[in-house]
Write a protein that holds these residues in place. Structure first.
Motif, mmCIF file in Angstrom:
data_model
loop_
_atom_site.group_PDB
_atom_site.id
_atom_site.type_symbol
_atom_site.label_atom_id
_atom_site.label_comp_id
_atom_site.label_asym_id
_atom_site.label_seq_id
_atom_site.Cartn_x
_atom_site.Cartn_y
_atom_site.Cartn_z
ATOM 1 N N PRO A 374 -19.391 -35.553 27.474
ATOM 2 C CA PRO A 374 -19.874 -34.698 28.564
ATOM 3 C C PRO A 374 -20.948 -35.345 29.421
ATOM 4 O O PRO A 374 -21.132 -34.945 30.568
ATOM 5 N N ARG A 375 -21.614 -36.360 28.884
ATOM 6 C CA ARG A 375 -22.653 -37.016 29.690
ATOM 7 C C ARG A 375 -22.051 -37.670 30.921
ATOM 8 O O ARG A 375 -22.707 -37.730 31.976
ATOM 9 N N TRP A 376 -20.832 -38.163 30.838
ATOM 10 C CA TRP A 376 -20.162 -38.764 31.989
ATOM 11 C C TRP A 376 -19.159 -37.825 32.630
ATOM 12 O O TRP A 376 -18.951 -37.875 33.839
ATOM 13 N N GLU A 377 -18.523 -36.991 31.835
ATOM 14 C CA GLU A 377 -17.491 -36.117 32.388
ATOM 15 C C GLU A 377 -18.081 -34.933 33.142
ATOM 16 O O GLU A 377 -17.480 -34.444 34.098
ATOM 17 N N ALA A 378 -19.251 -34.464 32.724
ATOM 18 C CA ALA A 378 -19.918 -33.338 33.379
ATOM 19 C C ALA A 378 -21.401 -33.381 33.025
ATOM 20 O O ALA A 378 -21.848 -32.679 32.126
ATOM 21 N N PRO A 379 -22.183 -34.223 33.701
ATOM 22 C CA PRO A 379 -23.592 -34.416 33.317
ATOM 23 C C PRO A 379 -24.395 -33.130 33.252
ATOM 24 O O PRO A 379 -25.284 -32.992 32.406
ATOM 25 N N LEU A 380 -24.083 -32.166 34.124
ATOM 26 C CA LEU A 380 -24.882 -30.944 34.144
ATOM 27 C C LEU A 380 -24.440 -29.944 33.086
ATOM 28 O O LEU A 380 -25.157 -28.988 32.802
ATOM 29 N N VAL A 381 -23.282 -30.152 32.494
ATOM 30 C CA VAL A 381 -22.926 -29.414 31.282
ATOM 31 C C VAL A 381 -23.652 -30.037 30.096
ATOM 32 O O VAL A 381 -24.116 -29.343 29.190
ATOM 33 N N ASN A 382 -23.779 -31.364 30.121
ATOM 34 C CA ASN A 382 -24.478 -32.042 29.036
ATOM 35 C C ASN A 382 -25.942 -31.618 28.959
ATOM 36 O O ASN A 382 -26.511 -31.483 27.867
ATOM 37 N N THR A 383 -26.589 -31.395 30.111
ATOM 38 C CA THR A 383 -27.981 -30.934 30.083
ATOM 39 C C THR A 383 -28.079 -29.546 29.460
ATOM 40 O O THR A 383 -29.075 -29.219 28.809
ATOM 41 N N ARG A 384 -27.041 -28.723 29.647
ATOM 42 C CA ARG A 384 -27.041 -27.382 29.044
ATOM 43 C C ARG A 384 -26.894 -27.478 27.521
ATOM 44 O O ARG A 384 -27.544 -26.743 26.777
ATOM 45 N N ILE A 385 -26.018 -28.388 27.074
ATOM 46 C CA ILE A 385 -25.861 -28.571 25.622
ATOM 47 C C ILE A 385 -27.172 -29.090 25.041
ATOM 48 O O ILE A 385 -27.585 -28.679 23.953
ATOM 49 N N ARG A 386 -27.830 -29.960 25.772
ATOM 50 C CA ARG A 386 -29.131 -30.473 25.315
ATOM 51 C C ARG A 386 -30.139 -29.330 25.166
ATOM 52 O O ARG A 386 -30.934 -29.311 24.221
ATOM 53 N N LYS A 387 -30.114 -28.372 26.106
ATOM 54 C CA LYS A 387 -31.008 -27.218 25.992
ATOM 55 C C LYS A 387 -30.666 -26.380 24.769
ATOM 56 O O LYS A 387 -31.560 -25.840 24.089
ATOM 57 N N ALA A 388 -29.364 -26.271 24.456
ATOM 58 C CA ALA A 388 -28.965 -25.538 23.254
ATOM 59 C C ALA A 388 -29.497 -26.222 22.002
ATOM 60 O O ALA A 388 -29.961 -25.560 21.057
ATOM 61 N N VAL A 389 -29.446 -27.556 21.988
ATOM 62 C CA VAL A 389 -29.965 -28.310 20.842
ATOM 63 C C VAL A 389 -31.462 -28.088 20.696
ATOM 64 O O VAL A 389 -31.985 -27.908 19.590
ATOM 65 N N LYS A 390 -32.181 -28.065 21.809
ATOM 66 C CA LYS A 390 -33.620 -27.837 21.751
ATOM 67 C C LYS A 390 -33.942 -26.437 21.236
ATOM 68 O O LYS A 390 -35.023 -26.194 20.695
ATOM 69 N N ARG A 391 -32.989 -25.516 21.398
ATOM 70 C CA ARG A 391 -33.191 -24.161 20.884
ATOM 71 C C ARG A 391 -32.762 -24.022 19.419
ATOM 72 O O ARG A 391 -32.887 -22.953 18.837
ATOM 73 N N GLY A 392 -32.212 -25.098 18.864
ATOM 74 C CA GLY A 392 -31.864 -25.072 17.456
ATOM 75 C C GLY A 392 -30.398 -25.256 17.134
ATOM 76 O O GLY A 392 -30.010 -25.245 15.962
ATOM 77 N N ALA A 393 -29.548 -25.436 18.130
ATOM 78 C CA ALA A 393 -28.115 -25.610 17.878
ATOM 79 C C ALA A 393 -27.842 -26.962 17.237
ATOM 80 O O ALA A 393 -28.540 -27.945 17.495
ATOM 81 N N ARG A 394 -26.811 -27.017 16.388
ATOM 82 C CA ARG A 394 -26.343 -28.282 15.817
ATOM 83 C C ARG A 394 -25.042 -28.673 16.499
ATOM 84 O O ARG A 394 -24.196 -27.818 16.799
ATOM 85 N N VAL A 395 -24.891 -29.971 16.725
ATOM 86 C CA VAL A 395 -23.718 -30.480 17.425
ATOM 87 C C VAL A 395 -22.968 -31.445 16.523
ATOM 88 O O VAL A 395 -23.554 -32.396 15.986
ATOM 89 N N PHE A 396 -21.658 -31.187 16.325
ATOM 90 C CA PHE A 396 -20.758 -32.109 15.639
ATOM 91 C C PHE A 396 -19.782 -32.648 16.683
ATOM 92 O O PHE A 396 -19.521 -32.003 17.703
ATOM 93 N N ALA A 397 -19.233 -33.819 16.441
ATOM 94 C CA ALA A 397 -18.317 -34.407 17.406
ATOM 95 C C ALA A 397 -17.243 -35.220 16.709
ATOM 96 O O ALA A 397 -17.501 -35.897 15.711
ATOM 97 N N ILE A 398 -16.031 -35.134 17.268
ATOM 98 C CA ILE A 398 -14.915 -35.972 16.841
ATOM 99 C C ILE A 398 -14.534 -36.830 18.042
ATOM 100 O O ILE A 398 -14.201 -36.311 19.102
ATOM 101 N N GLY A 399 -14.613 -38.132 17.875
ATOM 102 C CA GLY A 399 -14.293 -39.023 18.984
ATOM 103 C C GLY A 399 -15.048 -40.328 18.875
ATOM 104 O O GLY A 399 -15.672 -40.627 17.853
ATOM 105 N N ASP A 400 -14.985 -41.083 19.941
ATOM 106 C CA ASP A 400 -15.655 -42.379 19.996
ATOM 107 C C ASP A 400 -17.149 -42.158 20.209
ATOM 108 O O ASP A 400 -17.547 -41.568 21.215
ATOM 109 N N PRO A 401 -18.017 -42.599 19.289
ATOM 110 C CA PRO A 401 -19.456 -42.306 19.409
ATOM 111 C C PRO A 401 -20.070 -42.886 20.677
ATOM 112 O O PRO A 401 -19.833 -44.040 21.039
ATOM 113 N N VAL A 402 -20.851 -42.047 21.366
ATOM 114 C CA VAL A 402 -21.605 -42.450 22.548
ATOM 115 C C VAL A 402 -22.972 -41.779 22.474
ATOM 116 O O VAL A 402 -23.183 -40.847 21.700
#
Length: 671
Positions: A374-402
């Motif tokens: 999402p950092r490249w595909e939709a940077p402003l969606v990535n900032t929203r996910i970052r805000k969710a993480v700052k609020r306590g959300a955990r993020v898992f990912a399947i794919g090529d690590p970036v």
């Protein structure tokens, strides 16, 4: 909630609000430099001083002072006035008188506030200090002697962009803001520090010395560099767009914009198609509109109903509807918008929508990313996910690590993991109130992946009450409108190629595997001399997004309209009007002569396109065969800065690609 008095006005504010926010709620203007609503509080410019009772007998910094019950605040007393004049005097001690040559002139907070709150003369006779210029890359120009060390840029880089590359070195009078080791800022959001800077220390390098703000015509538009639908303002002079700035929209982009959104506009005047072309003896030759239309008519007569239309990534809904209407009059429904070969089921648009919404994803408490960056595909969606993480959300990912700028637990790069998720993931989602899965638009090319991810809706409990956590992250600005208008064939573009259409209309489509249509007459309707025009047999010059009024639907199904900022160059015309004129030549005249009439016909067929806002997609899961999924996810964007024809024509985007993506060094003039 505390109730306090501001200059005799009683105001009630939420618990935790600051005195500055209370003053604004009372309608009082408080000057500030370091304070910003979306950044943490620094309290270091001291411009927002107010007098508070009860309290110490000196003015207080309102941005960092919590509002308390029964507090009395005075914003215009003589003590406050003198304190602000003193603060402004100190801020201007070392600030150079660069206003005549500063790009911030005319829209500078320091100019405005020194006039409104400063003294009418200077008492300072000492030499001003000077600071050497810093290098921040091809986007940001620095004149750090002007810096007042508000640290907005530092806090933005750390808190919003998540790339801690800007900071302060030195102490006291020797303190300087710089990128570490003075390399280019690698954030795809670095251009926002120019808007944040309240003085002229950080300005736009591509826009340097181009224009003054009062010379520019300002037009509201929608960005097409990705599928977020960033609300922008295009500033133009004459027939050229000189810059793009974000507009505030809390539901979409807040007040940010990616560097591609801001600085690809210099590609609008390069490599442009400004005249029709017809291929003769293997070469494209400039032609008149009449000759080009005659060539299309000849091809259409020979093709009959064997006609297809392929929509590119930047096309507006009106163009797609006009092309669809023309094909329908010719007896064809071969429409496709997924240029790169995706073939997911589109019978339920909600099943390929970003259902949590862009603003809603920041409230998620558990997120699973599948085959997406999402950092490249939709940077402003990535900032929203970052805000969710700052609020306590955990993020898992399947794919090529970036590097996504926030902590991510990478589970591996195998689509087969979807059928056997680790216990830690299932346990987290079982207890989550707002779980979310985000599927990359490019990941859906894996056979069976759509069915596998839709199966997670039930197994991970993604739908709870009014929350829908199933999301597909598209990358093309035209994608959702195209799906609503039927630009999707069973089997995708491969199914269109199998039918071997004799005539193919390419609506700004530059990413197609053109070898599949080697036997077709290809008519390119677009605005840049890129891959599509190079392979076409007939080229009809159209208008870019800044040169026409259009409707775009973003990845969450939000219908938005942009206006025309400038006119297309030369003989280029609005795309929909090209199809209207062509239909008359072919002998199947379309029933609309104006943009308003076209929109009326389009909204009669697809009512959701006539109402600006979120389209009401009813949730439904298509019936799909369940097959074992396997294979690695490849990331669909190899170079963030060169994803479409406008970017590839932009010198600024080419420089960003060379320096930030490929690591090439560029010597400055003094070197």
């Amino acid at each position: 909630m505390p109730i306090l008095t501001v200059d005799g006005i009683e105001v009630e504010v939420p618990a935790g609000a600051t005195v500055l926010q209370a003053c604004e709620a009372a309608g009082k203007e408080i000057p500030r430099f370091c304070y910003h609503e979306r950044l943490s509080i620094a309290g270091n410019c001291r411009m927002c001083l107010v007098e508070v009772k009860p309290g110490p007998p000196k003015p207080q910094a309102s941005c960092a002072l919590p509002a308390a019950d029964k507090m009395e605040v005075f914003t215009t007393s003589e003590k406050v006035k003198k304190a602000r004049e003193g603060v402004m005097e100190f801020l201007l001690i070392n600030h150079p008188l660069d206003c005549p040559i500063c790009d911030q002139g005319g829209e500078c907070d320091l100019q405005d506030q020194s006039l409104a709150y400063g003294r009418g003369h200077s008492r300072y006779d000492e030499n001003k200090r000077a600071v050497t210029e810093k290098y921040m890359g091809p986007i940001v120009k620095t004149v750090m002697t002007r810096c007042i060390q508000c640290t907005r840029c530092v806090r933005f880089a750390q808190e919003v962009a998540g790339v801690e590359e800007i900071g302060a070195i030195g102490r006291g009078e020797n303190m300087q803001i710089t990128t570490y080791l003075e390399h280019a800022a690698t954030s795809e959001l670095s251009g926002n520090v120019v808007d944040l800077c309240p003085v002229g220390a950080l300005t736009s390098k591509p826009y340097a010395f181009e224009a003054r703000p009062w010379e520019l015509k300002k037009t509201h538009a929608i960005d097409v560099m990705d599928a977020v639908g960033t609300n922008i303002r295009l500033d133009s002079r004459g027939r050229q767009v000189l810059r793009a700035l974000p507009r505030v929209n809390e539901d979409v982009n807040e007040e940010w914009a990616s560097d591609k959104t801001r600085h690809a506009v210099d590609g609008l005047v390069r490599r442009r198609l400004d005249s029709p072309y017809v291929r003769r003896d293997g070469k494209l030759v400039k032609a008149s509109w009449a000759d080009a239309f005659t060539a299309v008519k000849t091809a259409a007569d020979a093709a009959g109903s064997s006609v297809a239309a392929i929509a590119g990534d930047l096309v507006d809904a009106e163009t797609m509807y006009a092309a669809k209407a023309l094909l329908r009059s010719l007896g064809s429904d071969m429409l496709e918008g997924r240029q790169t070969g995706l073939a997911y089921d589109t019978s339920h648009v909600a099943a390929v929508n970003f259902n949590s919404t862009i603003a809603g994803i920041e409230t998620a408490d558990a997120v699973l990313l599948i085959g997406t960056n999402p950092r490249w595909e939709a940077p402003l969606v990535n900032t929203r996910i970052r805000k969710a993480v700052k609020r306590g959300a955990r993020v898992f990912a399947i794919g090529d690590p970036v590097d996504l700028t926030y902590p991510v637990t990478w589970l591996g790069n195998d689509a087969g993991l979807l059928g056997d998720l680790p216990q830690a993931v299932t346990d987290l989602f079982a207890g989550a109130e707002r779980p979310a899965v985000i599927v990359g638009g490019g990941a859906l090319k894996i056979d069976g992946l759509q069915a596998a991810t839709l199966g997670l809706v039930e197994t991970l409990g993604l739908i709870k009450g009014d929350w829908n956590g199933y999301n597909v992250l598209h990358m093309a600005a035209s994608r959702m409108a195209g799906l609503m208008l039927g630009y999707a064939q069973d089997g995708g573009i491969a199914a269109v190629a199998e039918k071997a259409p004799k005539l193919v209309f390419l609506l700004g489509a530059d990413e197609v595997d053109f070898a599949r249509f080697a036997g077709s007459t290809k008519v390119y309707v677009g605005h840049h001399g890129d891959r599509g025009a190079a392979t076409a047999d007939i080229v009809l010059p159209g208008a870019a997004y800044a040169e026409k009024a259009g409707t775009w639907v973003n990845l969450e199904g939000r219908v938005q309209r942009g206006e025309r900022a400038v006119f297309p160059p030369g003989d280029a015309r609005d795309d929909w009007s090209i199809f209207r004129a062509l239909s008359e030549t072919i002998g199947h005249k379309l029933p609309f002569d104006t943009l308003a009439a076209l929109r009326a016909a389009m909204t009669a067929e697809v009512p959701a396109l006539g109402v600006q806002g979120l389209a009401p997609f009813a949730w439904g899961v298509p019936t799909l065969p369940t097959v074992p999924v396997s294979g690695e996810f490849g990331l669909p964007i190899a170079d963030f800065y060169l994803t479409n024809a406008i970017c590839r024509a932009s010198p600024t985007m080419q420089r960003c690609s060379d320096e930030i993506i490929h690591g090439h060094d560029f010597a400055e003039a003094a070197e």
